[in-house]
Structures are given as C-alpha cells and as structure tokens.
Write an enzyme that holds these catalytic residues in place. Structure first.
Site, short mmCIF file in Angstrom:
data_model
loop_
_atom_site.label_atom_id
_atom_site.label_comp_id
_atom_site.label_asym_id
_atom_site.label_seq_id
_atom_site.Cartn_x
_atom_site.Cartn_y
_atom_site.Cartn_z
N TYR A 93 0.75 -1.29 -0.14
CA TYR A 93 -0.03 0.09 -0.22
C TYR A 93 0.80 1.21 0.12
CZ TYR A 93 -3.24 3.83 1.72
OH TYR A 93 -3.87 4.61 1.94
N TYR A 166 -4.27 -2.13 -6.93
CA TYR A 166 -4.83 -2.05 -5.78
C TYR A 166 -6.12 -2.54 -5.28
CZ TYR A 166 -5.25 -0.81 -0.79
OH TYR A 166 -5.28 -0.99 0.64
N PRO A 196 -11.22 -1.25 5.74
CA PRO A 196 -11.23 0.06 6.09
C PRO A 196 -11.25 1.21 5.14
CG PRO A 196 -9.18 -1.30 6.59
CD PRO A 196 -9.99 -2.06 5.88
#
Length: 261
Positions: A93, A166, A196
């Site tokens: 990330y 991603y 999240p």
C-alpha cells in the site's frame, strides 16, 4: 472485568506499524498473546520493543513465501502452543507504484495482497480446524468498491488499459474470504473481511495526494477519515466469541463512504 481474548493467540501480519501495530496493542489489552508477523526486521523489532511484553513476539515473515508463512506458524505454536486468530493485515500500500500498469507488477501486487493472505490462511487453518474453533480476518479496503478508473486519461488515440492493481486485489480479497468461509465454517472457523476506509497512517501519507484526504472526509457521512484505533474495535469483535455466527461477511469501517447492500 473479563478481557475478550484472554489466553487467545493471534497472528497479525504487517504488525510492525500502522494499523497492524494498533491491532497488536488492542489484542494485548484484551488478554491475547500476539505474534507480530512482519517482513521488515527493523520495524518488527521496534514494535516488539515498544509493546515490551513476553506476550508479544516478532517473527520475520514474508507472506509471499510459503516456507516463511509456515515458519511463522511453527514459531507461534512453539512459543504460545496454539493459534486462535489470524489477522491478514499485510498489504502493498504505502510503497505502491500506482503508475506501473505492467503485467509483472500486477502479479506482484496479487502475490502480496491476495496470495499472501491465502498462504497465511493455509498455514494457520489446520490448527484451528483441529481445535474446532478459529477466526481469520482478511483485511480488504473500501477501495475494492470504488471505480477509480473514472479518473483516468481521456485520450482514446493513445489509450492503454490501467491495472488499478490495488483496487483489483482488494476486491479479490472478498472472493477469497467467501471461499475460505465456505470451506472452514463447518469446523467452527469463521472468515470475514474487514474493509477500512481512508486511515490516517504513515502509509497513507505516502500514497495519498495532498488535499485528497480532506476531500475524502467530505465524502463520508461522518465527515472525517479514520485513525488506526478506529479499526481495532471492529477487528476485536470479529476475533471474539461474539462473532461466532458471522461468517463470509464484509465489515466496512469508513464512517459511511461506501454502503454496500
């Protein structure tokens, strides 16, 4: 006051910093013993030193390497005797190269964000199955729900399909969760996804352009972005006995950015 994970053993991948370290702190507070599975030795050792308890141990772990995931499992069993909870938190990330649309890079992101979760689950699941109880929490992201391709280029004469690696991998985590939940549920092992929203960590600071976090906060029903500690309560719930009948589900923790049915 009864602590909700008293005596339970939890592996947290990517536990050396950010949200992963916040999970470790919360689980320790709730009585768990924690394995900090972290690829970065310096980061993992610093986390172990910060937590400063014999109930937390750093284990160098590369989740893309099968032997490394098995070594992590073996260390957990040798040190603490069992495995009750696996939090598949590690992901590519903060260092993600969003401009790299090559096939090789897409495969690399899948190796970390999806196959790594499967390898860790495969390593930990047999112990849980034999016990007749376990919790696997795959950490996804609301990015899996967001069609970020709408922000791409507008030149049809020089068009090249973006990978949005991603986003692809985080949506793939939902499919992995359902497959694992279906296979393991009959053994008392539940598998769920914690998704999240934008969480204000060092990794986010590296990845998110200036000003985007403010815009994203305004897109949320709560008008704010999350902090790492906002993720720990939902993770604790999924790891606890209270979630015994929650299986194959996605829990979005974003203050209301996305509201999937």
């Amino acid at each position: 006051m009864t602590r909700r994970l008293e005596g339970r053993v939890v592996i947290v991948t990517g536990g050396g910093g950010g949200i992963g370290l916040a999970y470790c702190r919360r689980f320790l507070d709730e009585g768990a013993k924690v394995v900090i599975a972290e690829i970065g030795r310096e980061q993992g050792e610093a986390a172990e030193a910060e937590l400063a308890t014999e109930d937390a141990v750093f284990v160098p772990t590369d989740i893309t390497d099968e032997a490394s995931t098995e070594a992590c499992r073996d260390t957990a069993l040798e040190r603490f005797g069992t495995i009750d909870v696996l939090v598949n938190n590690a992901a590519l990330y903060g260092e993600l190269d969003t401009a790299n649309n090559s096939v090789d890079y897409l495969r690399h992101v899948y190796d970390v964000n999806v196959i790594g979760q499967w390898l860790m689950a495969r390593a930990a699941a047999p112990t849980m199955v034999r016990k007749g109880r376990g919790r696997i929490i795959n950490v996804g992201s609301i990015a899996g729900y967001l069609p970020l391709g709408v922000f791409g280029g507008n030149d049809p004469e020089n068009f090249s399909l973006g990978s949005y690696a991603y986003q692809q991998t985080k949506f793939a985590v939902l499919g992995l969760t359902r497959q694992l939940a279906g296979e393991l549920g009959k053994y008392g092992v539940t598998v769920n996804t914690l998704a999240p929203g934008l969480v204000m960590t060092d990794a986010t600071a590296k990845q998110v352009p200036a000003g985007f976090d403010d815009m994203f906060a305004q897109m949320s029903a709560t008008k704010r972005n999350s902090e790492a500690d906002d993720m720990t309560g939902p993770a604790l719930f999924l790891a606890s006995d209270d979630a015994a009948m929650v299986n194959g589900q996605v829990l979005c923790v974003d203050g209301g950015n996305v509201m999937p049915a």
